[in-house]
Write an enzyme that holds these catalytic residues in place. Structure first.
Site, mmCIF file in Angstrom:
data_model
loop_
_atom_site.group_PDB
_atom_site.id
_atom_site.type_symbol
_atom_site.label_atom_id
_atom_site.label_comp_id
_atom_site.label_asym_id
_atom_site.label_seq_id
_atom_site.Cartn_x
_atom_site.Cartn_y
_atom_site.Cartn_z
ATOM 1 N N HIS A 158 9.969 -3.847 -14.954
ATOM 2 C CA HIS A 158 10.828 -4.981 -15.609
ATOM 3 C C HIS A 158 11.913 -4.086 -16.313
ATOM 4 C CE1 HIS A 158 6.691 -6.924 -16.308
ATOM 5 N NE2 HIS A 158 7.380 -7.806 -15.454
ATOM 6 N N LYS B 65 -1.246 -18.547 -17.537
ATOM 7 C CA LYS B 65 -2.212 -17.457 -17.134
ATOM 8 C C LYS B 65 -2.786 -17.025 -18.352
ATOM 9 C CE LYS B 65 0.898 -15.268 -14.105
ATOM 10 N NZ LYS B 65 1.677 -13.924 -13.795
ATOM 11 N N ARG C 21 9.704 -7.489 -5.772
ATOM 12 C CA ARG C 21 9.125 -6.186 -5.515
ATOM 13 C C ARG C 21 8.707 -6.227 -4.111
ATOM 14 N NH1 ARG C 21 4.592 -6.817 -9.487
ATOM 15 N NH2 ARG C 21 4.840 -8.870 -8.659
ATOM 16 N N SER D 59 2.086 -5.733 -14.167
ATOM 17 C CA SER D 59 1.472 -5.692 -15.342
ATOM 18 C C SER D 59 -0.071 -5.934 -15.220
ATOM 19 C CB SER D 59 1.876 -6.949 -16.104
ATOM 20 O OG SER D 59 3.481 -6.838 -16.441
#
Ligand code: PNS
Length: 169
Positions: free
Chosen positions: A24, A48, A97, A135
């Site tokens: 990030h 989430k 990514r 994460s």
């Protein structure tokens, strides 16, 4: 677009940041120079289960970005496009990514364009060093006692150890 003066634009970088990682920070580092002003927007509820509550996620991001004058960390609820509008942003920044990110990100970008045609979604491609980093993986490795020092800012390392009851180094 530049760091200073009239060329400055505001961009919003939304995410769960549960917790913020060096991946990030790579996006933040580049976006702050591209736009001149970047708001890292921590989603209160991204659909989430979070390990860290929103105040903790904001505090970690603030500490990680404290030497970046163009960056502000905030939290938001509801639609990201409404938040971006309310802050006068011209763009929503997302990091990509791998191809696996692309489908979901593209879907969100198109939905956001449908909701707010004046807002641009700008994808920044992650540094190769961070293509594997997420994460969720960081949390799993930390929970199992693995070394995450090179993957997250120091503040996150401390907070993860505290959360999982692992002694600080
Ligand atoms: O870090 P994440 O979990 O990939 O971030 C997802 C996030 C927070 C960017 C996304 O869930 C979001 O934008 N949430 C806000 C609600 C919203 O606007 N939903 C419609 C998006 S198309």
């Amino acid at each position: 677009m530049s760091d200073e003066g009239q060329g400055m634009h505001i961009a919003v970088y939304p995410g769960s940041f549960d917790p913020i990682t060096n991946g990030h920070l790579d996006v933040i580092e580049r976006a702050r120079h591209l736009f001149g002003r970047l708001i890292v927007a921590v989603a209160v509820d991204a659909g989430k289960q979070h390990l860290f509550d929103v105040a903790e996620r904001v505090a970690m991001a603030q500490e990680a970005c404290r030497d970046m004058p163009q960056v502000q960390v905030d939290s938001f609820e509801g639609l990201v496009v409404e938040y971006a509008r309310s802050r006068g942003a011209v763009a929503i920044v997302k990091g990509l990514r791998a191809v696996s990110d692309f489908e979901r990100e593209m879907q969100m970008a198109m939905m956001n364009r449908c909701l707010a045609p004046e807002l641009h979604t700008v994808f920044l491609v992650a540094h190769t060093e961070y293509t594997f980093l997420s994460s969720s993986l960081v949390k799993e490795v930390a929970r199992l006692g693995g070394d995450i020092e090179d993957l997250v800012p120091a503040v996150v390392c401390r907070c993860l150890r505290e959360k999982y009851g692992i002694p600080q180094l």
